[in-house]
Design an enzyme around this catalytic site. Structure first.
Site, short mmCIF file in Angstrom:
data_model
loop_
_atom_site.label_atom_id
_atom_site.label_comp_id
_atom_site.label_asym_id
_atom_site.label_seq_id
_atom_site.Cartn_x
_atom_site.Cartn_y
_atom_site.Cartn_z
N HIS A 1 0.69 -5.83 0.09
CA HIS A 1 1.42 -4.65 0.55
C HIS A 1 1.77 -3.74 -0.63
O HIS A 1 2.79 -3.93 -1.28
CB HIS A 1 2.71 -5.07 1.27
CG HIS A 1 2.46 -5.62 2.63
ND1 HIS A 1 2.39 -4.83 3.76
CD2 HIS A 1 2.23 -6.89 3.06
CE1 HIS A 1 2.15 -5.58 4.81
NE2 HIS A 1 2.03 -6.83 4.42
N GLU B 1 2.98 -0.87 -0.53
CA GLU B 1 4.18 -0.09 -0.21
C GLU B 1 5.46 -0.91 -0.32
O GLU B 1 6.54 -0.46 0.08
CB GLU B 1 4.07 0.46 1.22
CG GLU B 1 4.40 -0.52 2.33
CD GLU B 1 3.40 -1.63 2.54
OE1 GLU B 1 3.71 -2.56 3.30
OE2 GLU B 1 2.31 -1.59 1.94
N CYS C 1 -3.46 -5.58 4.68
CA CYS C 1 -3.17 -6.90 5.23
C CYS C 1 -4.05 -7.20 6.44
O CYS C 1 -5.26 -7.35 6.29
CB CYS C 1 -1.67 -7.01 5.55
SG CYS C 1 -1.07 -8.71 5.67
#
Length: 357
Positions: free
Chosen positions: A324, A326, A242
């Site tokens: 993202h 994760e 990001c």
């Protein structure tokens, strides 16, 4: 009679219901996520923003601290069509103003039409349109938060011991807890370092990978992290998520720009230019890489608007993602990013399955 008001850049004031009292301001943005409200509200990337949920009901599965990405709520205020009592009480305890019972469809439409905008919020028994307008008048633009990293970063270095995998220096520009968890699950040892750490202090950890985290605001305001990339590029493998992708691109000759209303939600489609595979991703960003520069190749793009979602350099050992991987609660289509990151450090990486053995 209303007990909450949202004053919008442009002059209009929207009436609402107070669910957590207070007066605040920030950049008004929206997320299309229909789950993961706990994760969104504790995501440091929402610092200095007012978060509007486009999904009509927020809070239908309660509030559990084990789902938090950080130890506090980061948006300056929260707007929804309807908030449950659980979420409203949590936000009130955190001192974060929250309002509901307004037409969020119209609000999201205004943001899509005119872009992310400043807003002021007044909520509670003494709320008034005038208070909301005064809060709006005091609201700075996101680029004006020149030291926003100090609001979201650790103050001191913290080490999380993993297995026998690589050592990762994670530069905390507002890192989500799930990034640390994803690296630890693969056997890495993670050194979480302040956003303004010096190159000398990073070198003292002798990391196998330098990882620039996500975070809030304009990437141009993270000069210390940019300096780290310039210092270690070509010497230590580099990764970023990001904001981290944007900082790395700027350090290696690229440019960034502010988007009209950004990407925020759990349903952003991303296409890999090498395989044509499309994955669904979670995203939360208002800036993007406009030009990657001469050192980086664009390897993934957003299906909807062709913005850069992945950058890589084989020569410099760099891999970044705008989204993202994760993401909690999901989707988890792109978790293999962390395997690719640790693979840059050599054979010391273990996958979660191997670590369990």
């Amino acid at each position: 009679m209303s007990d909450a008001y949202v004053a919008l850049e442009g002059g209009s004031v929207v009436e609402a219901r107070c669910r957590a009292p207070g007066t605040s301001h920030g950049e008004l943005v929206f997320t299309t996520a229909y789950t993961g409200y706990e994760e969104s509200l504790t995501d440091p990337s929402y610092e200095e923003q007012v978060l509007t949920f486009s999904y009509p009901l927020i809070g239908n599965y309660g509030v559990r601290t084990e789902r938090f990405e950080d130890d506090r709520v980061h948006p300056r205020a929260v707007v929804a069509r309807e908030l449950t009592d659980d979420v409203a009480e949590w936000l009130a305890d955190e001192g974060v103003p929250a309002v509901d019972h307004l037409d969020t469809r119209d609000l999201v439409g205004q943001i899509r039409e005119g872009g992310a905008m400043k807003c002021g919020i007044s909520a509670g028994p003494d709320a008034s349109p005038e208070q909301a307008k005064e809060a709006l008048a005091d609201c700075p633009g996101m680029s004006e938060h020149t030291d926003i990293g100090a609001q979201v970063s650790v103050a001191d270095a913290t080490t999380y011991e993993g297995g026998d995998g690589p050592d990762v220096a994670l530069i905390d520009c507002g890192a989500k807890g799930s990034i640390v968890d994803s690296l630890l699950a693969r056997g890495a040892t993670v050194h979480v370092l302040p956003y303004d750490v010096s190159p000398e202090k990073v070198a003292a950890f002798d990391p196998d990978v330098l990882f620039i985290s996500n975070g809030p605001g304009d990437p141009a305001n993270f000069e210390a992290a940019r300096a780290l990339v310039e210092e270690f590029a070509g010497e230590v493998p580099l990764a970023g998520i990001c904001l981290g992708q944007q900082i790395i691109a700027r350090a290696l000759g690229g440019t960034t720009e502010k988007m009209a209303f950004g990407h925020r939600g759990v349903n952003q489609p991303v296409r890999d230019l090498r395989t044509d595979r499309v994955v669904m991703t979670t995203q939360n960003h208002g800036y993007t890489v406009a030009e990657p520069g001469p050192e980086l190749d664009v390897t993934q793009v957003n299906v909807n608007d062709d913005t850069a979602e992945g950058l890589e350099s084989d020569d410099l050992n760099v891999i970044t993602r705008q989204y993202h991987p994760e993401a909690n609660p999901g989707p988890h289509d792109s978790l293999d990013f962390f395997d690719d990151v640790l693979a840059m450090a050599g054979d010391g990486c273990r996958t979660p399955a191997a670590a369990a053995d």
